[in-house]
Scaffold this motif. Structure first.
Motif, PDB file in Angstrom:
ATOM      1  N   GLU A  69       0.838  -1.189   0.000  1.00 41.57           N
ATOM      2  CA  GLU A  69       0.000   0.000   0.000  1.00 41.57           C
ATOM      3  C   GLU A  69       0.880   1.250   0.000  1.00 41.57           C
ATOM      4  O   GLU A  69       1.866   1.313   0.740  1.00 41.57           O
ATOM      5  N   ILE A  71       0.175   5.423   0.310  1.00 39.02           N
ATOM      6  CA  ILE A  71      -0.887   6.405   0.529  1.00 39.02           C
ATOM      7  C   ILE A  71      -0.293   7.792   0.763  1.00 39.02           C
ATOM      8  O   ILE A  71       0.623   7.959   1.573  1.00 39.02           O
ATOM      9  N   PHE A  73      -1.232  11.209   2.382  1.00 39.31           N
ATOM     10  CA  PHE A  73      -2.195  11.823   3.289  1.00 39.31           C
ATOM     11  C   PHE A  73      -2.078  13.338   3.168  1.00 39.31           C
ATOM     12  O   PHE A  73      -0.973  13.888   3.266  1.00 39.31           O
ATOM     13  N   ASN A  75      -4.692  17.296   2.608  1.00 41.23           N
ATOM     14  CA  ASN A  75      -5.993  17.910   2.371  1.00 41.23           C
ATOM     15  C   ASN A  75      -5.946  18.820   1.152  1.00 41.23           C
ATOM     16  O   ASN A  75      -5.057  19.661   1.051  1.00 41.23           O
ATOM     17  N   GLU A  92      -4.820  14.468  -5.774  1.00 40.48           N
ATOM     18  CA  GLU A  92      -4.983  13.246  -6.572  1.00 40.48           C
ATOM     19  C   GLU A  92      -4.103  13.309  -7.827  1.00 40.48           C
ATOM     20  O   GLU A  92      -3.515  12.310  -8.246  1.00 40.48           O
ATOM     21  N   THR A 102      -3.292   6.061  -3.982  1.00 36.73           N
ATOM     22  CA  THR A 102      -4.291   6.383  -2.957  1.00 36.73           C
ATOM     23  C   THR A 102      -3.993   7.712  -2.267  1.00 36.73           C
ATOM     24  O   THR A 102      -2.850   7.981  -1.894  1.00 36.73           O
ATOM     25  N   VAL A 103      -5.040   8.516  -2.114  1.00 34.03           N
ATOM     26  CA  VAL A 103      -4.936   9.764  -1.365  1.00 34.03           C
ATOM     27  C   VAL A 103      -5.998   9.737  -0.275  1.00 34.03           C
ATOM     28  O   VAL A 103      -7.150   9.382  -0.534  1.00 34.03           O
ATOM     29  N   ARG A 104      -5.591  10.070   0.933  1.00 37.05           N
ATOM     30  CA  ARG A 104      -6.573  10.125   2.026  1.00 37.05           C
ATOM     31  C   ARG A 104      -6.401  11.400   2.837  1.00 37.05           C
ATOM     32  O   ARG A 104      -5.317  11.996   2.852  1.00 37.05           O
ATOM     33  N   PRO A 105      -7.474  11.857   3.501  1.00 35.31           N
ATOM     34  CA  PRO A 105      -7.370  13.110   4.263  1.00 35.31           C
ATOM     35  C   PRO A 105      -6.396  12.979   5.432  1.00 35.31           C
ATOM     36  O   PRO A 105      -6.254  11.910   6.031  1.00 35.31           O
ATOM     37  N   GLU A 108      -6.989  11.224   8.819  1.00 36.81           N
ATOM     38  CA  GLU A 108      -6.985   9.757   8.967  1.00 36.81           C
ATOM     39  C   GLU A 108      -5.600   9.179   9.244  1.00 36.81           C
ATOM     40  O   GLU A 108      -5.453   7.982   9.485  1.00 36.81           O
ATOM     41  N   TYR A 112      -4.513   5.565  11.096  1.00 37.60           N
ATOM     42  CA  TYR A 112      -3.885   4.600  10.184  1.00 37.60           C
ATOM     43  C   TYR A 112      -2.562   4.105  10.765  1.00 37.60           C
ATOM     44  O   TYR A 112      -2.287   2.907  10.827  1.00 37.60           O
TER      45      TYR A 112
END
Lengths: 462, 462
Positions: A69, A71, A73, A75, A92, A102-105, A108, A112
């Motif tokens: 994975e 990611i 992180f 905003n 993105e 993958t992009v997440r706020p 999180e 994580y």
């Protein structure tokens, strides 16, 4: 940014070297000067740049090796924020350019990482900004005082092994940085004349670096007191007859550094005495360069340069005795207190935050703790693809001369009566940047005036 | 530094206002960019400068009011450190220049503060650097997450009450900073022409600030996208016909700031349309200045400027309806999204780290939370000795225009069909700095071209 493939390949190598674990890459945030929101120029973390190319504040990147994975992180700006800052590239899109799926706020991230921590080791590199220390302490629930100690040595070693070998596209970037750096030096040689303040010239040099698309790679040293190694530009006025030591560098908009030093007279010409000392440093400089090739220990190159300096100083009557014995004893450190050079890349002292034991030395070659050698940042064997600086110097440091003369230190090798007369001479350093090639080395950047004649000609060309 | 008497008197006032408690003044340290030791330019904390004038890193100052104790905590360089940096002024001498009698090593600070804490309140101001947060957490044994909450409101209020009234010697410093700032603007007007990048010009402006002995007082805004308020210089090339918005400032070597904005055409002359909008902003600017005097609420000056903008925009057919009703409703915020100005002094947004509720507002005048007014940093009554900026603007922000047009927001006051044509116009701001005097105000710095004719004449003078 480089192409997507570059970052994907770099991460693939890292993952295959480390094999398991969760890797945490904290991006840097903005850094406040005199309040939170009045910022210094943003500088991304170099390792973050190396593996992602993403050059914006307040993002974190995580690799979970076993779960395959990756990611990002962070905003995206809110619509109201866009009113203030204008259109920005969405995360993105930046992630896609780096091959990250993958992009997440950002909110999180903590949960994580804490979840990951329950099943396996979360690795991070030594944090160097207090803001990052505080974040790691909060994310990983470690006391502030433990954060530095708990960084991951295998992660450090894997990153160093990759970043120390420069790819061709990186060498191109460094070449560009060095050329901007050379333009700064040309300006300094032609403009640092009597009546100007050191700061006036330093400001103009920074303008050239910024105009090149990036910024300075480290605080500019532009000084008539070159005998002090950590001396920056002041409001002192340059006087006629001064030696001006300029040690400065630009970095490109991608973060790659240049780092050069020239020492030149404020007047049109060197005095005979300035010329004599200059030519000793130049001889040491050229002698060191000739020996650069894979397999050579840089510590030996350093000692070779030291011996060339001693030869020259003996010729001037400032040192005496057997050259090898003098260097072995450390007598040259009265005049050359520091190291011959360092790694250079995305940082001017490349990977300094990862620690000299890993970057400049090895498990079997530890850094010396004696005066002089303890300031040599790079000691280990050179490899093809290293980018390094070579920067010998002679520094007539009045504090050191007085202290050692009082102790009669190295009396077998130093003629203090003669040295005494040089207490107001200043210091001379010559520094250039080199790529270690298969059979030797290659100067980075287009050649810049280095001999006495060439420096005088360039100085007086306007 | 100012004379000893200045700092002694400032501290005497502070002590007599607060009457009791131990006051902790953390000086700033060096701030690392891409590793701990590659530093941004050092910037001392402004409150520390105000009460001590001591402009070096890694010192703390403590006042114990009841015990009438003032102590500077810090370390003099070791003899080995002096070899690297040269001679420095000893702490004892710096302390004496500030009228501080006691100097103690930094390592004694924690135990001193902890002992003090047992008998009475230890006051500190809101820390804004993570390094200071970590230090306070360690010195006072407070969790990191509590450090901000536990800062001292009485201490904040006492400092604001002093720093907001500028002494004559401070006004002189600001005058000097503004003159360097004006030199930056003159350069920008004459050199920000088609073909140059924004960054090239921004670099040159920074050189002028550094050459003035200090540095920039905030990140330079030099942009052809002036419609976005938080927009810094990029590698964009300036094009012919662009409006260039330059918002920049220098600070003196003592830390006092200037902050001005000019907007000008990249071409030799404004277009008729650019001229029309420019003159509306100038009218609002001049109208606001005329009303400045002690006792006037700056919030009312802001609203007056807004009404002048609305009048002008009505004249151009971009707004309609009753002016006062439009401003009361907030319809002008489609074009003027921010505040009219702010305090200025040792910080460009003076004392921003102490909090707008204390610096710009009062217990009885709280800051509004509505769009537009929530960005007004200063609302309270002006007093003799305040130094403030006045900076109205018209910003054609395409994101905001699209969003509000879609909602038909303020449809009674906005002609969206006409506004639509201005989505690529850009933004215009005019900003100058003023001292509030007994009967009115005084422009700080020597006057700089501000009318269309004068700006064009200055632009084309070279």
């Amino acid at each position: 940014m480089f192409s997507q493939e570059v970052y994907i390949a770099r991460r693939a190598t890292l993952k295959s070297n480390l094999k398991k674990g969760v890797l945490l890459f904290p991006g840097n945030g903005e850094s406040g000067m005199n309040c939170k929101d009045n910022w210094y120029p943003f500088r991304q973390d170099s390792t973050f740049l190396y593996y992602t190319g993403i050059n914006i504040p307040d993002v974190y990147f995580v690799i979970d090796i076993e779960n395959d994975e990756e990611i990002l992180f962070g905003n995206n700006p809110t619509p109201e924020e866009i009113v203030w800052i204008g259109a920005v590239t969405p995360l993105e899109e930046l992630a896609a350019k780096a091959g990250i799926k993958t992009v997440r706020p950002l909110k999180e991230l903590a949960s994580y990482v804490q979840k990951a921590q329950q099943r396996e080791a979360v690795h991070y590199l030594p944090p160097y900004r207090p803001a990052t220390v505080v974040q790691i302490c909060q994310f990983l629930n470690i006391p502030v005082s433990e954060v530095e100690k708990k960084c991951s040595v295998p992660f450090i070693k894997a990153v160093v092994a990759q970043r120390e070998i420069k790819e061709a596209i990186e060498v191109e970037q460094i070449h560009k940085a060095v050329n901007t750096t050379a333009a700064m030096h040309t300006y300094a040689m032609q403009n640092a004349v009597a009546g100007k303040t050191e700061k006036e010239i330093a400001g103009d040099l920074q303008a050239i670096a910024i105009g090149g698309g990036g910024n300075i790679s480290f605080p500019i040293i532009l000084t008539t007191n070159g005998q002090y190694l950590h001396n920056h530009a002041t409001e002192n006025k340059i006087k006629n007859g001064n030696l001006v030591l300029c040690d400065c560098g630009a970095e490109t908009s991608m973060g790659y550094a240049g780092d050069m030093t020239r020492t030149f007279p404020s007047a049109a010409r060197f005095t005979d005495l300035q010329k004599e000392v200059y030519n000793i440093v130049l001889y040491a400089h050229n002698s060191a360069i000739e020996t650069l090739e894979p397999g050579v220990r840089f510590k030996d190159v350093h000692l070779l340069a030291a011996s060339k300096l001693v030869e020259g100083l003996k010729g001037m009557g400032l040192m005496k005795g057997n050259t090898d014995e003098a260097v072995h004893a450390g007598a040259h450190t009265l005049f050359f207190q520091c190291g011959l050079g360092h790694m250079m890349g995305l940082d001017v002292h490349d990977m300094e935050n990862l620690g000299e034991p890993y970057v400049g030395y090895t498990d079997s070659l530890e850094k010396s703790t004696v005066f002089g050698l303890k300031s040599l940042r790079l000691g280990k064997e050179l490899q093809e693809g290293f980018v390094i600086t070579v920067e010998p110097g002679i520094y007539f440091n009045p504090f050191l001369i007085d202290a050692w003369k009082a102790q009669n230190k190295y009396a077998d090798f130093v003629n203090y009566a003669a040295v005494e007369k040089f207490k107001d001479f200043g210091g001379i350093r010559i520094e250039e940047d080199f790529l270690i090639t298969k059979n030797g080395s290659k100067l980075l950047g287009n050649p810049l005036a280095k001999t006495v004649d060439d420096v005088e000609a360039l100085k007086n060309a306007i």
